[in-house]
Write a protein that holds these residues in place. Structure first.
Motif, short mmCIF file in Angstrom:
data_model
loop_
_atom_site.label_atom_id
_atom_site.label_comp_id
_atom_site.label_asym_id
_atom_site.label_seq_id
_atom_site.Cartn_x
_atom_site.Cartn_y
_atom_site.Cartn_z
N TYR A 55 68.61 -30.61 3.92
CA TYR A 55 69.55 -31.69 4.22
C TYR A 55 69.26 -32.40 5.53
CZ TYR A 55 73.86 -34.10 3.15
OH TYR A 55 74.78 -35.07 2.81
N SER A 56 68.55 -31.74 6.45
CA SER A 56 68.30 -32.39 7.73
C SER A 56 66.96 -31.93 8.30
CB SER A 56 69.42 -32.08 8.74
OG SER A 56 69.55 -30.69 8.92
N ALA A 57 66.38 -32.80 9.11
CA ALA A 57 65.08 -32.50 9.72
C ALA A 57 65.16 -31.19 10.50
CB ALA A 57 64.66 -33.64 10.64
N GLY A 58 64.14 -30.35 10.33
CA GLY A 58 64.10 -29.05 10.98
C GLY A 58 64.58 -27.92 10.09
N GLU A 59 65.22 -28.27 8.99
CA GLU A 59 65.76 -27.24 8.10
C GLU A 59 64.64 -26.59 7.31
OE1 GLU A 59 68.82 -28.74 5.62
OE2 GLU A 59 69.37 -26.78 4.81
N GLU A 60 64.79 -25.30 7.01
CA GLU A 60 63.85 -24.55 6.20
C GLU A 60 64.62 -23.74 5.17
OE1 GLU A 60 60.43 -23.73 9.65
OE2 GLU A 60 61.45 -22.06 8.67
N LYS A 61 64.04 -23.59 3.98
CA LYS A 61 64.62 -22.75 2.93
C LYS A 61 63.50 -21.92 2.33
CE LYS A 61 68.97 -24.37 2.57
NZ LYS A 61 69.36 -25.39 1.59
N GLU A 62 63.83 -20.69 1.93
CA GLU A 62 62.83 -19.80 1.35
C GLU A 62 63.33 -19.21 0.06
OE1 GLU A 62 61.63 -17.67 5.47
OE2 GLU A 62 60.46 -17.00 3.74
N LYS A 63 62.37 -18.99 -0.85
CA LYS A 63 62.66 -18.31 -2.11
C LYS A 63 61.38 -17.62 -2.55
CE LYS A 63 64.41 -19.09 -6.78
NZ LYS A 63 64.94 -20.08 -7.74
N GLU A 64 61.38 -16.32 -2.49
CA GLU A 64 60.22 -15.51 -2.84
C GLU A 64 59.00 -15.99 -2.06
OE1 GLU A 64 61.84 -14.39 -7.32
OE2 GLU A 64 59.92 -15.39 -7.10
N ARG A 65 57.98 -16.48 -2.73
CA ARG A 65 56.75 -16.88 -2.05
C ARG A 65 56.77 -18.34 -1.60
NH1 ARG A 65 55.97 -13.58 -6.08
NH2 ARG A 65 55.83 -15.26 -7.63
N LEU A 66 57.87 -19.03 -1.80
CA LEU A 66 57.97 -20.44 -1.48
C LEU A 66 58.83 -20.65 -0.23
CD1 LEU A 66 58.73 -21.88 -5.03
CD2 LEU A 66 56.53 -21.77 -3.88
N LYS A 67 58.37 -21.56 0.62
CA LYS A 67 59.17 -21.98 1.77
C LYS A 67 59.07 -23.48 1.89
CE LYS A 67 58.23 -21.39 6.34
NZ LYS A 67 58.16 -20.65 7.64
N ALA A 68 60.23 -24.15 1.94
CA ALA A 68 60.27 -25.60 2.08
C ALA A 68 60.72 -25.96 3.49
CB ALA A 68 61.21 -26.21 1.06
N THR A 69 60.06 -26.96 4.06
CA THR A 69 60.41 -27.45 5.39
C THR A 69 60.59 -28.96 5.33
OG1 THR A 69 58.09 -27.69 6.04
CG2 THR A 69 59.16 -25.57 6.51
N LEU A 70 61.33 -29.49 6.31
CA LEU A 70 61.64 -30.91 6.31
C LEU A 70 61.51 -31.49 7.71
CD1 LEU A 70 62.75 -33.37 4.69
CD2 LEU A 70 65.05 -32.63 5.39
N THR A 71 60.79 -32.63 7.79
CA THR A 71 60.76 -33.41 9.03
C THR A 71 61.42 -34.76 8.72
OG1 THR A 71 58.67 -34.58 8.66
CG2 THR A 71 58.55 -32.34 9.56
N LYS A 72 61.36 -35.66 9.69
CA LYS A 72 62.01 -36.96 9.48
C LYS A 72 61.25 -37.84 8.49
CE LYS A 72 64.60 -37.27 13.77
NZ LYS A 72 64.82 -38.02 15.04
N LYS A 73 60.00 -37.48 8.20
CA LYS A 73 59.20 -38.35 7.32
C LYS A 73 58.64 -37.63 6.11
CE LYS A 73 57.79 -41.75 10.74
NZ LYS A 73 56.66 -42.47 11.36
N GLU A 74 58.63 -36.28 6.14
CA GLU A 74 58.01 -35.58 5.03
C GLU A 74 58.55 -34.17 4.90
OE1 GLU A 74 53.81 -35.57 5.83
OE2 GLU A 74 54.09 -34.82 7.86
N SER A 75 58.23 -33.58 3.74
CA SER A 75 58.59 -32.19 3.48
C SER A 75 57.34 -31.48 2.99
CB SER A 75 59.68 -32.12 2.42
OG SER A 75 59.99 -30.78 2.10
N PHE A 76 57.27 -30.20 3.30
CA PHE A 76 56.19 -29.37 2.83
C PHE A 76 56.76 -28.22 2.02
CE2 PHE A 76 52.62 -31.18 5.01
CZ PHE A 76 53.16 -31.78 6.12
N LEU A 77 56.05 -27.88 0.95
CA LEU A 77 56.36 -26.67 0.19
C LEU A 77 55.19 -25.72 0.40
CD1 LEU A 77 58.40 -25.36 -1.76
CD2 LEU A 77 57.01 -26.24 -3.65
N HIS A 78 55.44 -24.69 1.18
CA HIS A 78 54.40 -23.72 1.50
C HIS A 78 54.45 -22.59 0.47
CE1 HIS A 78 54.12 -25.68 5.46
NE2 HIS A 78 55.43 -25.66 5.47
#
Lengths: 114, 112
Positions: free
Chosen positions: B51-74
């Motif tokens: 929902y906001s820049a800097g936020e991270e969420k994890e589920k098993e082997r997946l981690k999602a991150t968010l900046t002001k311009k992009e998101s990564f799914l690690h």
């Protein structure tokens, strides 16, 4: 478990037929959507509805119409099916005021028009 | 106009080989970013909302991150069952309804 149910997984129809795709949700969602998904083109919005009897065109409404007579049911109608409407059709629903929950999708209907 | 671009289009990894998927967006006021997983022949399945820049969420082997311009799914030490198409989406806003704008997806294949 909350669900969006699409009536058919696979359909084969003939060119010119009138085709009905049905979608039912059990989550009391206000919004319902119909998308089609094609390789290389991603998800494209056909129509959406934010209330009973309310509908708005999406990005590719030509050749389609919709009906929402009850809150839980949203139907997609292909007035005269054509081969270029062969596609995967996905129904989705969501709350109007809690977008952070995102959409819930159905399993999809793979339509082939021959 | 709201736009979402995902890269790469396709990614092949060996089992255990970690990597990241990218989702960049242009929105008029971010109201969240969503990640979905889609298996062949099925509808997308919800993974995360950020929902906001800097936020991270994890589920098993997946981690999602968010900046002001992009998101990564690690994806860390992936397994073959992680093979799927991963979609990201952001909310647009049209006439009182809320429309998600989807990226084209990244097709991920994990080889055993």
């Amino acid at each position: 478990d909350v669900k969006v149910t699409q009536s058919s997984r696979y359909l084969v129809k003939r060119t010119g037929e009138k085709v009905f795709l049905e979608c039912v949700q059990d989550m009391d969602h206000e919004n319902m959507f119909w998308y089609r998904q094609d390789p290389g083109l991603g998800l494209r919005l056909i129509y959406f509805s934010y209330d009973v009897k309310m509908k708005e065109k999406g990005d590719i409404p030509e050749g389609y119409s919709v009906s929402r007579e009850k809150k839980e049911r949203f139907s997609l109608i292909l007035e005269s099916a054509s081969t270029n409407q062969t596609s995967m059709y996905l129904c989705a629903s969501s709350w109007a005021d809690r977008i952070y929950y995102g959409y819930t999708f159905g399993s999809g209907t793979r339509l082939t028009v021959v | 106009e709201d736009q979402v671009t995902q890269s790469p289009e396709a990614l092949r990894l060996q089992e255990g080989e970690s990597s990241s998927l990218n989702c960049s967006y242009t929105v008029s006021g971010l109201r969240g970013l969503f990640w979905y997983r889609q298996d062949p022949g099925k509808g997308p399945e919800f993974l995360f909302t950020l929902y906001s820049a800097g936020e991270e969420k994890e589920k098993e082997r997946l981690k999602a991150t968010l900046t002001k311009k992009e998101s990564f799914l690690h994806i860390t030490a992936p397994k073959p069952e992680d093979s799927a198409t991963y979609l990201c989406a952001v909310p647009g806003l049209i006439q009182g309804a809320q429309k998600l704008v989807f990226g084209q997806g990244t097709r991920l294949t994990i080889n055993p």
